[in-house]
Design an enzyme around this catalytic site. Structure first.
Site, PDB file in Angstrom:
ATOM      1  N   LYS A   1       0.852  -1.021  -0.019  1.00 39.03           N
ATOM      2  CA  LYS A   1      -0.073  -0.229   0.037  1.00 39.03           C
ATOM      3  C   LYS A   1       0.907   1.156   0.061  1.00 39.03           C
ATOM      4  O   LYS A   1       2.156   1.233   0.685  1.00 39.03           O
ATOM      5  CB  LYS A   1      -0.811   0.024   1.132  1.00 39.03           C
ATOM      6  CG  LYS A   1      -1.880   1.203   1.319  1.00 39.03           C
ATOM      7  CD  LYS A   1      -2.898   1.034   2.367  1.00 39.03           C
ATOM      8  CE  LYS A   1      -4.004   2.034   2.392  1.00 39.03           C
ATOM      9  NZ  LYS A   1      -4.938   2.031   3.599  1.00 39.03           N
TER      10      LYS A   1
ATOM     11  N   SER B   1      -9.963   2.225   2.951  1.00 40.53           N
ATOM     12  CA  SER B   1      -8.979   2.868   1.914  1.00 40.53           C
ATOM     13  C   SER B   1      -7.989   2.260   1.382  1.00 40.53           C
ATOM     14  O   SER B   1      -7.263   2.574   0.448  1.00 40.53           O
ATOM     15  CB  SER B   1      -8.067   4.193   2.939  1.00 40.53           C
ATOM     16  OG  SER B   1      -7.432   3.423   3.787  1.00 40.53           O
TER      17      SER B   1
ATOM     18  N   SER C   1     -10.164  -0.121   7.151  1.00 35.66           N
ATOM     19  CA  SER C   1      -9.794   0.115   5.691  1.00 35.66           C
ATOM     20  C   SER C   1      -8.959  -1.253   5.270  1.00 35.66           C
ATOM     21  O   SER C   1      -8.714  -1.102   3.874  1.00 35.66           O
ATOM     22  CB  SER C   1      -8.654   1.291   5.710  1.00 35.66           C
ATOM     23  OG  SER C   1      -9.521   2.434   5.804  1.00 35.66           O
TER      24      SER C   1
END
Lengths: 485, 96
Positions: A78, A153, A177
């Site tokens: 990420k 997210s 998330s």
């Protein structure tokens, strides 16, 4: 070529048996990214040359006989984790030109195991969002239905793994998330206990809630990767000095005698009836595996969202004050004076949702409101934690739906922040308490994935993964892949 | 709890050093109002006897021995912005 349909456990065996090399495996995934990612937008940066180099190093380590068991396994990171020499944008214009000068501890640990980084995945800006529609680099699409969101997210990480562009990806979870995108994309998504995984080099959103974790297809793969990233880190003052157990060893424990708590608050209004029915089927499956089902209550669940939407923005307003255009990050052109430099750099560099949360947080912490909002929310946090501790005196694990509905359409909630916030209803309380939680595939409604959430007591990741692994031995939801990929 | 007005938005934006355009203020008033309406649900909880919880874990700040562990990385870190000179960061004039 169905290499991408294998689990990490299978790939690791294959690499050890030299059925193919790490370079071949990495090339396979890099080719899939080239072929499919335009449809998904799951990657911000693909690190092709670095990946091949890392794969060669993994092959060399295996050749010399001193390789980590997972050497050569590709992974997507990420874009919230600092990666030395590689762009680290956090999904924001603010850091669009930022090349991290150091590696996050999580990245160091992955490198030490010779995992191969394929690239940095797309995300809601500064981890603020539940749909991956808030990224400076454009929205991510759900591989199960390209007109729908993958969740956020960590939407890029979820989409990449769900579409077979990476066998695993890291994520972060502050209010859901990892777990929410895992539920919307048919993945196993684990948020460890707060303090289990180092936050050093993980760009901060809300420091008392943030936790790094992983997306995989199976609990066994999650166990293998958690083993790599978990552990005490001196450089993170909130890192837990707790030994890391062998997560793979506990996977095979049978579930007879396990007490599973079902909170009534997680099955009330707001939950899609078909999603609820899917979770009820999973509950029956656990009973067949020998678990006992216990009705429990988490009476302050309703308070979780208001408390979170004070605490997280408050902490974010503090954490994001470092983005002042001076030492790194976006700086506006021709600032008139210092105040103009700060105000315009920040107004230009941050997107709408980030600015909104900074505003909420600043207000909640400001003179005259601090007690009414922030202190009150921190007290409600204590009540929520106590609810869980009371529940864990009666049960071993808590089970419920991860999300109130399946993946929503792109744009559907974009203009209504409160509606977006309510989709985190089942995940948020887990972050407030700091407990570990995992979302695992539990079925489909109208072709869209449904995730079940299991919540464990502090540092009970081994129990969580054991329970999901046993479920995955008798079901095959987690083996389904979207046909378009 | 008080309601959000244009003045509130402008004051908060200044505290947060966020440059908000006049045309954006109304939207912020609306958004912040609806979010704080959600937040007001906290009023239903009786927290008079409850202590605050700032942190999930029962721990206090670790101490370490007072020895140097970091090296000076100024040159490397200052590559992150072009606005440096002689090891200093360049900003608009602050003092008249």
């Amino acid at each position: 070529m169905t290499l991408h349909m294998k689990t990490i456990a299978e790939m690791a065996d294959d690499l050890a048996a030299k059925r193919y090399s790490a370079v071949e495996l990495t090339t396979h995934f890099l080719n899939r990214i080239k072929q499919y990612d335009q449809q998904l937008n799951s990657f911000i940066t693909v690190t092709e040359d670095l990946a091949i180099q890392a794969a060669k190093q993994a092959d060399a380590a295996r050749q010399q006989g001193h390789a980590h068991a997972l050497a050569g396994i590709p992974i997507a990171q990420k874009d919230i984790f600092c990666t030395k020499g590689v762009k680290t944008s956090c999904g924001s214009l603010m850091l669009d030109k930022f090349i991290a000068p150091y590696d996050a501890t999580l990245i160091e640990k992955c490198n030490a195991a010779n995992l191969v980084m394929l690239g940095k995945t797309n995300m809601d800006e500064f981890a603020m969002g539940s749909s991956n529609e808030n990224s400076y680099y454009g929205p991510v699409k759900n591989p199960w239905d390209l007109s729908r969101v993958p969740g956020g997210s960590s939407g890029g990480s979820a989409a990449a793994v769900a579409a077979g562009l990476a066998p695993a990806a890291t994520g972060t979870d502050t209010g859901g998330s990892i777990r929410q995108p895992a539920a919307l994309t048919n993945l196993t998504g684990l948020k460890p206990t707060y303090g289990r995984v180092s936050r050093f080099g993980m760009i901060a959103f809300a420091s008392s809630l943030d936790q790094g974790g992983i997306f995989t297809h199976t609990a066994e793969d999650a166990a293998l990767l958690l083993q790599v990233i978990a552990g005490f880190d001196n450089k993170d003052s909130t890192s837990a000095e707790k030994a890391v157990p062998n997560y793979r060893d506990s996977l095979h424990q049978p579930l007879s005698g396990l007490r599973i708590g079902i909170p009534k608050e997680f099955f009330s209004e707001g939950l899609n009836a078909e999603v609820g029915a899917t979770i009820q089927t999973a509950i029956t499956q656990f009973q067949k595996l020998g678990a006992t089902i216990v009705d429990i209550s988490l009476p302050h669940s309703q308070m979780a969202i208001p408390a979170y939407y004070v605490i997280a923005p408050a902490e974010c307003s503090s954490n994001l004050s470092r983005y002042d255009g001076i030492r790194y990050g976006h700086r506006c052109e021709q600032p008139k004076d210092l105040e103009d430099l700060y105000k315009r750099s920040r107004a230009e560099g941050f997107g709408k949702e980030v600015k909104r949360r900074i505003m909420i947080g600043t207000y909640a912490l400001s003179a005259g409101y601090y007690d009414a909002y922030y202190l009150k929310a921190q007290k409600i946090r204590q009540l929520i934690r106590q609810d869980f501790l009371d529940a864990f005196s009666k049960v071993d694990i808590i089970l419920g739906p991860t999300t109130p509905d399946t993946a929503f359409k792109l744009g559907e909630k974009a203009d209504d922040p409160v509606s977006m916030y309510l989709s985190d209803i089942y995940t948020i309380s887990v972050n407030l308490a700091g407990l570990p939680g995992v979302s695992a595939p539990a079925g489909f409604v109208k072709g869209l994935p449904v995730g079940m959430q299991l919540i464990g007591n502090y540092f009970a990741e081994d129990k969580l993964l054991n329970v999901v692994h046993q479920y995955q031995q008798v079901t095959d939801w987690h083996k389904q892949s979207p046909t378009a990929f | 709890m008080s309601s959000i007005t244009k003045e509130t938005v402008n004051t908060i934006a200044h505290l947060a050093r966020l440059g908000i355009k006049e045309s954006e203020v109304a939207e912020y008033v609306e958004n912040l109002s609806s979010i704080f309406h959600l937040v007001e649900q906290m009023d239903a909880a009786d927290v008079s006897t409850i202590t605050t919880m700032a942190h999930p874990l029962d721990m206090c700040q670790r101490l370490r021995t007072d020895t140097i562990t970091e090296t000076n990385q100024r040159a490397q870190l200052q590559k992150l912005t072009p606005f440096t000179e002689a090891g200093l960061y360049l900003v608009p004039q602050v003092i008249e």
